[in-house]
Design a protein around this motif. Structure first.
Motif, short mmCIF file in Angstrom:
data_model
loop_
_atom_site.label_atom_id
_atom_site.label_comp_id
_atom_site.label_asym_id
_atom_site.label_seq_id
_atom_site.Cartn_x
_atom_site.Cartn_y
_atom_site.Cartn_z
N ILE A 58 -6.03 -5.54 4.61
CA ILE A 58 -6.35 -4.99 5.92
C ILE A 58 -5.11 -4.29 6.46
O ILE A 58 -4.02 -4.87 6.46
CB ILE A 58 -6.80 -6.08 6.91
N PHE A 59 -5.29 -3.07 6.92
CA PHE A 59 -4.22 -2.30 7.56
C PHE A 59 -4.71 -1.85 8.94
O PHE A 59 -5.89 -1.54 9.10
CB PHE A 59 -3.85 -1.07 6.74
N ASN A 141 5.23 -3.25 10.43
CA ASN A 141 6.16 -2.12 10.28
C ASN A 141 6.94 -2.14 8.97
O ASN A 141 8.13 -1.83 8.92
CB ASN A 141 7.11 -2.05 11.47
N GLY A 142 6.24 -2.52 7.89
CA GLY A 142 6.82 -2.41 6.56
C GLY A 142 7.84 -3.47 6.20
O GLY A 142 8.49 -3.35 5.15
N ARG A 143 8.00 -4.50 7.02
CA ARG A 143 8.96 -5.55 6.68
C ARG A 143 8.45 -6.40 5.54
O ARG A 143 7.26 -6.42 5.22
CB ARG A 143 9.25 -6.42 7.91
N LEU A 188 -9.61 -2.64 2.45
CA LEU A 188 -9.82 -2.36 1.04
C LEU A 188 -10.34 -3.60 0.33
O LEU A 188 -9.94 -4.73 0.66
CB LEU A 188 -8.51 -1.90 0.39
N ASN A 189 -11.20 -3.40 -0.68
CA ASN A 189 -11.80 -4.52 -1.39
C ASN A 189 -10.94 -4.98 -2.57
O ASN A 189 -11.46 -5.31 -3.64
CB ASN A 189 -13.21 -4.16 -1.87
N GLN A 196 1.29 0.21 -3.53
CA GLN A 196 0.11 0.70 -2.81
C GLN A 196 0.21 0.37 -1.32
O GLN A 196 -0.14 1.19 -0.48
CB GLN A 196 -1.15 0.08 -3.40
N ARG A 197 0.71 -0.80 -1.04
CA ARG A 197 0.86 -1.21 0.37
C ARG A 197 1.80 -0.26 1.10
O ARG A 197 1.50 0.19 2.21
CB ARG A 197 1.39 -2.64 0.42
#
Length: 208
Positions: A58-59, A141-143, A188-189, A196-197
């Motif tokens: 989930i994003f 935030n990408g941590r 995404l499933n 990818q993240r």
């Protein structure tokens, strides 16, 4: 709230509809949720339950403000499946201070992990199963993600109901109302790889 994916699983507003608000997130229009009126959306298409019952990612691009109140503060749901709180949420009162991801195995016991997060953020979470172990992680935030793992053969099964902005819990009522703005949600499933993240997080950061 239209889904741009090929599934066309559009989110339908509840009794009180969130509002499209100009310049809500860094000058971009976003959907505003009001905790006082339990603003929410639901996706009930066939297949959305299977999405929450298996490995997933989930994003979200979110500007959270606060949760319900100090005494009953259990978070504000960004996106999650019903029953309890299985999904991505924020917590903190009078201003949010943490991003959470939580979920259930087949034993119906909830596990969660959190990472400090204040203000507008690209939020992400993955849920992974491997060799009898379930793992969840959360990142703002990408941590480097905070994670939790436990022994269970599989994820709990959910029906076709994904909520955005609140959750329909086991007491048959809406709880965990979000007070904040959501610009975009991507589910995404699969549990994405680290590469990818980062690609999805960078897409959201650049766009918003």
């Amino acid at each position: 709230w239209k889904n741009r994916a090929t599934t066309a699983w559009h989110a339908i507003a509840g009794a009180t509809q969130p509002t499209l608000t100009p310049s809500a997130i860094n000058g971009h229009n976003a959907i505003r949720f009001n905790k006082a009126t339990l603003d929410r959306y639901a996706i009930t298409d066939v297949g959305v339950g299977a999405l929450g019952s298996n490995d997933r990612s989930i994003f979200a691009m979110v500007t959270p403000r606060t949760t319900l109140d100090n005494s009953t503060n259990i978070g504000g749901m960004i996106a999650g499946w019903p029953g309890q709180h299985s999904g991505l949420m924020v917590a903190g009162y009078p201003t949010t201070t943490s991003l959470y991801v939580s979920g259930f195995g087949t034993d119906n016991v909830m596990y969660s992990t959190n990472q400090a997060s204040t203000g507008t953020a690209v939020m992400s979470a993955t849920s992974t199963s491997s060799a009898g172990t379930l793992t969840q992680d959360a990142s703002a935030n990408g941590r480097s993600p905070a994670s939790v793992s436990w022994s269970q053969p599989a994820w709990r099964s959910f029906g076709n109901n994904l909520r955005i902005g609140a959750v329909y819990d086991s007491l048959l009522s809406y709880t965990m109302p979000l007070d904040g703005d959501i610009g975009e949600i991507i589910i995404l499933n699969q549990a994405v790889t680290a590469t990818q993240r980062r690609q999805v997080e960078e897409y959201l950061a650049r766009k918003w």
